[in-house]
Design an enzyme around this catalytic site. Structure first.
Site, PDB file in Angstrom:
ATOM      1  N   LEU A 206       0.803  -1.220   0.011  1.00 39.31           N
ATOM      2  CA  LEU A 206       0.137   0.105   0.025  1.00 39.31           C
ATOM      3  C   LEU A 206       0.673   1.383  -0.123  1.00 39.31           C
ATOM      4  O   LEU A 206       1.689   1.319   0.638  1.00 39.31           O
ATOM      5  CB  LEU A 206      -0.942   0.138   1.252  1.00 39.31           C
ATOM      6  CG  LEU A 206      -2.148   0.939   1.427  1.00 39.31           C
ATOM      7  CD1 LEU A 206      -3.026   0.777   0.646  1.00 39.31           C
ATOM      8  CD2 LEU A 206      -2.682   0.968   2.938  1.00 39.31           C
ATOM      9  N   HIS A 207       0.712   2.078  -1.058  1.00 37.15           N
ATOM     10  CA  HIS A 207       1.764   3.160  -1.108  1.00 37.15           C
ATOM     11  C   HIS A 207       1.097   4.541  -1.718  1.00 37.15           C
ATOM     12  O   HIS A 207       1.533   5.529  -1.456  1.00 37.15           O
ATOM     13  CB  HIS A 207       2.858   3.149  -1.667  1.00 37.15           C
ATOM     14  CG  HIS A 207       2.833   2.867  -3.210  1.00 37.15           C
ATOM     15  ND1 HIS A 207       2.254   1.863  -3.922  1.00 37.15           N
ATOM     16  CD2 HIS A 207       3.062   3.893  -3.980  1.00 37.15           C
ATOM     17  CE1 HIS A 207       2.401   2.098  -5.243  1.00 37.15           C
ATOM     18  NE2 HIS A 207       2.645   3.338  -5.470  1.00 37.15           N
ATOM     19  N   ARG A 208      -0.041   4.450  -2.425  1.00 41.50           N
ATOM     20  CA  ARG A 208      -0.556   5.591  -3.138  1.00 41.50           C
ATOM     21  C   ARG A 208      -1.188   6.494  -2.257  1.00 41.50           C
ATOM     22  O   ARG A 208      -1.882   6.184  -1.380  1.00 41.50           O
ATOM     23  CB  ARG A 208      -1.522   4.814  -4.040  1.00 41.50           C
ATOM     24  CG  ARG A 208      -0.947   4.307  -5.344  1.00 41.50           C
ATOM     25  CD  ARG A 208      -2.004   4.091  -6.480  1.00 41.50           C
ATOM     26  NE  ARG A 208      -1.339   3.485  -7.616  1.00 41.50           N
ATOM     27  CZ  ARG A 208      -0.816   3.905  -8.522  1.00 41.50           C
ATOM     28  NH1 ARG A 208      -0.581   5.363  -8.528  1.00 41.50           N
ATOM     29  NH2 ARG A 208      -0.084   3.292  -9.667  1.00 41.50           N
ATOM     30  N   ARG A 241       6.327   5.760   3.349  1.00 35.56           N
ATOM     31  CA  ARG A 241       5.302   6.644   3.497  1.00 35.56           C
ATOM     32  C   ARG A 241       4.237   5.728   4.583  1.00 35.56           C
ATOM     33  O   ARG A 241       3.619   6.278   5.450  1.00 35.56           O
ATOM     34  CB  ARG A 241       4.317   7.029   2.348  1.00 35.56           C
ATOM     35  CG  ARG A 241       3.249   8.014   2.613  1.00 35.56           C
ATOM     36  CD  ARG A 241       2.401   8.009   1.471  1.00 35.56           C
ATOM     37  NE  ARG A 241       2.969   8.902   0.385  1.00 35.56           N
ATOM     38  CZ  ARG A 241       3.192   8.453  -1.074  1.00 35.56           C
ATOM     39  NH1 ARG A 241       2.706   7.456  -1.379  1.00 35.56           N
ATOM     40  NH2 ARG A 241       3.684   9.259  -1.807  1.00 35.56           N
ATOM     41  N   ASP A 281      -2.102  -1.674  -4.109  1.00 34.62           N
ATOM     42  CA  ASP A 281      -2.718  -0.517  -4.979  1.00 34.62           C
ATOM     43  C   ASP A 281      -1.343  -0.132  -6.039  1.00 34.62           C
ATOM     44  O   ASP A 281      -1.385   1.027  -6.614  1.00 34.62           O
ATOM     45  CB  ASP A 281      -2.888   0.673  -4.140  1.00 34.62           C
ATOM     46  CG  ASP A 281      -1.634   1.106  -3.299  1.00 34.62           C
ATOM     47  OD1 ASP A 281      -0.619   0.557  -3.191  1.00 34.62           O
ATOM     48  OD2 ASP A 281      -2.081   2.005  -2.572  1.00 34.62           O
TER      49      ASP A 281
END
Length: 359
Positions: A206-208, A241, A281
């Site tokens: 998950l990073h967006r 992030r 994602d």
């Protein structure tokens, strides 16, 4: 000898650059100068890829780090312009859809240097995504458009770019996947390292920004992952992030979710191939899972890789859906006849090199 200045800055671009840079070097007819913008600067997201994928070290590193889109792109634009003026390359080459891609294309266009865009023509048709804006602008500035699929060519033609040099070469990530999955890596060691069994765990990334910057959506995703983890172990390599959010929410110790640091490309390939399912994602992992035979639930409302949704290989799920975990728990692996020709024959890098040398 043709001189190409290549701009890269993020993990997916390092992967895409690996097979292309090797073919350039092998040809002995292309002098490639690599500029690393420093968009991904964490050692686990940058240095390990240059070492593992055997990419030659960048001649320049702008070290821009993280910042707002405008500030980051502006710093890159300023740095790349100075390098272009100094080096005077025949072409500028960029990959994909990051701020590094946009900055490189803008700098070269102002100096009338022909731009090569690899992975051109992809569209999610969602202009709220910064990546969508980056890829559209880059395509419209580029003279050479190398696409990964036939659908990408259709998108370019619809936008009036049919007069450019457009070639469907296939996907350079397919080249990289085929090459590096062969690297010696003992899967038993990986399974033992994470206390997992083959095809008996879910791999999640998950990073967006749309999933991490909105706290309500992020918390909803974590709640759903927690419900999934009651039934299946989850391995979750954390983007820097995402790690900050997870640490701030104090959820590193969730039962049956193993939060780990980012892993190298080769280890990630093996984790994908041996997973029961991928939840992500990431644009790249949607395809890599397909290459490796593992289906994915995509935590987005749309995707650039529509062909994989159309055939039912991957499935979209809204990150805001309150109980999307039920769909994932009901997931049944199906037997698919994977159409490998979606993304070419694994020789995209060679085709790109040959075309450039023919110009």
């Amino acid at each position: 000898m043709k001189k190409i200045l290549t701009v890269i800055g993020a993990r997916p671009q390092f992967i895409k650059a690996a097979p292309v840079s090797k073919v350039f070097e092998k040809s002995k007819k292309i002098n490639e100068i690599i500029v690393h913008t420093g968009q991904h600067y964490d050692a686990a997201m940058s240095d390990i890829f240059f070492q593992e994928l055997k990419i030659k070290q960048p001649l320049y590193n702008l070290e821009v780090g993280s910042a707002s889109h405008g500030e980051q792109t502006g710093k890159m634009l300023n740095g790349i312009e100075k390098i272009l003026i100094k080096e005077k390359p025949d072409f500028l080459l960029v990959y994909g859809d990051t701020n590094s891609t946009l900055a490189g294309a803008l700098a070269a266009s102002k100096l009338n240097i022909p731009i090569i865009h690899i992975e051109a023509g992809l569209r999610s048709f969602n202009r709220n995504m910064p990546e969508e804006v980056n890829r559209i602008v880059t395509d419209h500035l580029s003279e050479y458009l190398f696409t990964p699929t036939e659908d990408a060519i259709k998108n370019l033609n619809r936008e009036g770019l049919g007069n450019r040099k457009i070639v469907n070469v296939g996907d350079v990530m397919y080249d990289a996947c085929n090459e590096f999955i062969q690297e010696k890596y003992i899967i038993d060691d990986i399974l033992k390292k994470y206390s997992i069994k083959e095809k008996n765990y879910i791999l999640c990334t998950l990073h967006r920004a749309e999933n991490t910057d909105n706290l309500e959506i992020f918390e909803n995703i974590i709640r759903n992952l927690f419900n999934i983890s009651k039934h299946k172990k989850i391995i979750f390599p954390m983007h820097p992030r995402t790690r900050k959010l997870i640490e701030n929410k104090n959820i590193l110790n969730l039962s049956n979710i193993l939060f780990i640091n980012p892993v190298g490309y080769i280890e990630m390939l093996h984790l994908m191939r041996n997973a029961n399912l991928i939840i992500t994602d990431s644009g790249g992992m949607q395809k890599e899972g397909y290459f490796l035979g593992t289906q994915a639930y995509v935590l987005r409302s749309e995707t650039e890789w529509l062909e994989l949704i159309k055939i039912g290989w991957n499935r979209l799920v809204l990150p805001s859906e309150s109980e999307f975990y039920k769909k994932i728990l009901d997931f049944k692996i199906e037997a698919f006849n994977r159409e490998e020709n979606f993304y070419g024959d694994g020789n995209a890098a060679k085709k790109i090199c040959e075309f450039i040398l023919s110009q």
